[in-house]
Design an enzyme around this catalytic site. Sequence first.
Site, PDB file in Angstrom:
ATOM      1  N   HIS A  42       0.879  -1.185   0.000  1.00 15.85           N
ATOM      2  CA  HIS A  42       0.000   0.000   0.000  1.00 15.85           C
ATOM      3  C   HIS A  42       0.911   1.228   0.000  1.00 15.85           C
ATOM      4  CE1 HIS A  42      -2.491  -3.252   1.624  1.00 15.85           C
ATOM      5  NE2 HIS A  42      -3.557  -2.555   1.262  1.00 15.85           N
ATOM      6  N   SER A 100       6.756   5.465   2.292  1.00 17.68           N
ATOM      7  CA  SER A 100       7.652   4.308   2.268  1.00 17.68           C
ATOM      8  C   SER A 100       8.394   4.161   0.931  1.00 17.68           C
ATOM      9  CB  SER A 100       6.902   3.028   2.629  1.00 17.68           C
ATOM     10  OG  SER A 100       5.680   2.914   1.927  1.00 17.68           O
ATOM     11  N   GLU A 118      -0.600   0.306  -5.368  1.00  9.16           N
ATOM     12  CA  GLU A 118      -1.491   1.341  -4.841  1.00  9.16           C
ATOM     13  C   GLU A 118      -2.783   1.343  -5.654  1.00  9.16           C
ATOM     14  OE1 GLU A 118      -3.421   3.923  -2.829  1.00  9.16           O
ATOM     15  OE2 GLU A 118      -1.421   3.340  -2.139  1.00  9.16           O
ATOM     16  N   ASP A 143      -4.439  -4.732  -6.341  1.00  9.71           N
ATOM     17  CA  ASP A 143      -4.505  -5.184  -4.956  1.00  9.71           C
ATOM     18  C   ASP A 143      -3.109  -5.582  -4.465  1.00  9.71           C
ATOM     19  OD1 ASP A 143      -4.823  -7.900  -3.156  1.00  9.71           O
ATOM     20  OD2 ASP A 143      -6.290  -6.360  -2.632  1.00  9.71           O
ATOM     21  N   GLY A 144      -2.643  -4.917  -3.421  1.00 12.68           N
ATOM     22  CA  GLY A 144      -1.296  -5.155  -2.943  1.00 12.68           C
ATOM     23  C   GLY A 144      -1.100  -6.485  -2.252  1.00 12.68           C
ATOM     24  N   ASP A 164       1.170  -2.368   4.679  1.00  9.34           N
ATOM     25  CA  ASP A 164       0.854  -1.100   5.354  1.00  9.34           C
ATOM     26  C   ASP A 164      -0.523  -0.585   4.913  1.00  9.34           C
ATOM     27  OD1 ASP A 164       1.079   1.319   6.695  1.00  9.34           O
ATOM     28  OD2 ASP A 164       2.337   2.233   5.148  1.00  9.34           O
TER      29      ASP A 164
END
Length: 279
Positions: A42, A100, A118, A143-144, A164
């Site tokens: 994310h 990040s 993301e 989708d992470g 995250d």
Amino acid sequence: MLSYRHAFHAGNFADVLKHSVLTLVLDYMTRKEKGFCYLDSHSGAGMYQLGDEYAQKTGEYKNGIEKIIQDKSAPESLEPYLSLINSLNLSDELEVYPGSPGIAKAFMRRQDSTHLFELHPTDIQHLEDFCQRWRKVFVKQSDGYQGVLGLLPPPSRRGVVLIDPPYELKEDYQKAVKTIIKAYTKFATGTYIIWYPVVKRHFIEQMEKDFTNSNVKNVLQVEFCLEADSEEYGMTGTGLFIINPPWHLAEQLKEILPYLKTKLGSQQSTYQVTQLVAE
């Protein structure tokens, strides 16, 4: 739901803990010449302007990074993180703060690769802009959780995974742990970091149970709470589960956390570094 924007919270006390740990982990990984893979489930926008309307509306960074960025008494373990933030701000005034991906970009070498996920339509555009001219970075609007699992194990057999999520949905607490448990079965030697907010304690207790009842080994839990747990709405603390942490990370955190309590917290603030699951 895609309403969450990290720009409101960039540089707050939770970011200070999360990103100081991420910095130490990535610094440790670069001590070997062999390349590694960094996966971020994310990713957010990559870099945040602290003067924009989002950051200014909440001002959370003022009780976070702003309080320690120029502090000469910070422990040595925080130096890599603080130096990185200072290097991004050309003047003494704090203008930008990295997400990040921004932290990772400072460490990734020619032999390393980065995969960023993301979903938010605005943040993915900012992220793509941020990643221009960054070699061996792959950005996907997908989708992470599934994205991370699809890339393990990495070819180098060395990797760092950051999970995250925004925790807009309560299912994220369990989904984050389940993703790591599945990832561990594919790549047991990777270093995994899960960030979580302390909002409702029972969600975190369930995460702890899920890890202790799994086959995942070497789980370090770190937590920093500004206030006691509350049934009221809002985040009172922040924490991380770190699987296969660098061997000296626990000792570094025992330097960092008392300092953060002094600088960002109060007498009511608490912290812990716990070996949740043995090696």
